[in-house]
Design an enzyme around this catalytic site. Structure first.
Site, PDB file in Angstrom:
ATOM      1  N   LYS A  23      67.900 -23.654  23.354  1.00 21.62           N
ATOM      2  CA  LYS A  23      68.483 -23.966  24.273  1.00 21.62           C
ATOM      3  C   LYS A  23      68.950 -22.963  25.280  1.00 21.62           C
ATOM      4  CE  LYS A  23      72.589 -27.124  25.378  1.00 21.62           C
ATOM      5  NZ  LYS A  23      72.126 -28.531  25.561  1.00 21.62           N
ATOM      6  N   ALA A  28      69.952 -28.288  29.546  1.00 22.65           N
ATOM      7  CA  ALA A  28      71.389 -28.651  29.626  1.00 22.65           C
ATOM      8  C   ALA A  28      71.328 -29.848  30.716  1.00 22.65           C
ATOM      9  CB  ALA A  28      72.263 -27.444  30.224  1.00 22.65           C
TER      10      ALA A  28
END
Length: 212
Positions: free
Chosen positions: A33, A112
């Site tokens: 991420k 995100a």
């Protein structure tokens, strides 16, 4: 190493959960991420709970899993600004394209927020995808409004010639009215395949994952 970008129809649609399920399903796979907001200090470093799940699953350094970390739980461009920083989409793109991990055949890159979340004053995840041309896996959080959100996302993909590898139905609410009918509607209207389904936090159910 094959790379896939995991995005969703909405915030809290279950991208992290689905990404972890994909890593569990495929051997020799990992997840990162690259950008995370809403981080908290732990042992003198900023830590995001979603990125920490990937880090614990992959046994990779947190700096590899999540190199861009910001404090406030808001859009990345605002969280970065509050920390006196800015996000360079070209650096993020280069990182994701050039990252090499030993013995990993599939890398899942979790974004995100959703596709159009700003990364800075000019760029969104869409711009990241234009730079990288990494194929997308779309997580659809099955709830009221998801058909509209999903079809709007498909429209953005088509206009910008973004390759979507397929979508995953993440069933969030076991009491959702006409859940199966909603999934069938999306199957009929989307131009890419339903890859899998997850039910209320359970394991991923393979439908077409072999295409990845």
């Amino acid at each position: 190493m094959k790379r896939y970008f995991v995005t969703g129809t909405d915030t809290d649609c279950g991208k992290t959960f689905v990404t972890n399920q994909l890593v569990n399903y495929f051997s020799s796979s990992a997840a990162i991420k690259p950008i995370a907001s809403g981080c908290e200090y732990s042992e003198n470093q900023l830590v995001n709970s979603d990125a920490l799940l990937h880090q614990q699953q992959n046994h990779l350094p947190l700096e590899v899993v999540n190199p861009w970390r910001f404090r406030l739980p808001v859009s990345p461009h605002l969280s970065a600004r509050a920390d006196g920083a800015s996000i360079d989409v070209h650096k993020v793109a280069d990182y994701c394209l050039n990252l090499q991990l030993n013995d990993i055949k599939k890398l899942f890159i979790e974004g995100a927020g959703g596709l159009m979340v700003p990364l800075n004053e000019q760029d969104t995840w869409l711009d990241f995808l234009k730079l990288t041309r990494i194929p997308v896996i779309l997580v659809v959080g099955m709830k009221l409004g998801c058909i509209n959100h999903t079809l709007l996302t498909q429209e953005v993909f088509e206009i910008n010639k973004i390759k979507c590898q397929g979508w995953i139905a993440n069933c969030l609410d076991q009491d959702m009215l006409m859940l199966d009918e909603n999934i069938s509607t999306l199957e009929a209207k989307l131009k890419y395949p339903l890859l899998a389904r997850t039910n209320y936090g359970g394991k991923i159910s393979d439908i077409c994952l072999s295409s990845l």
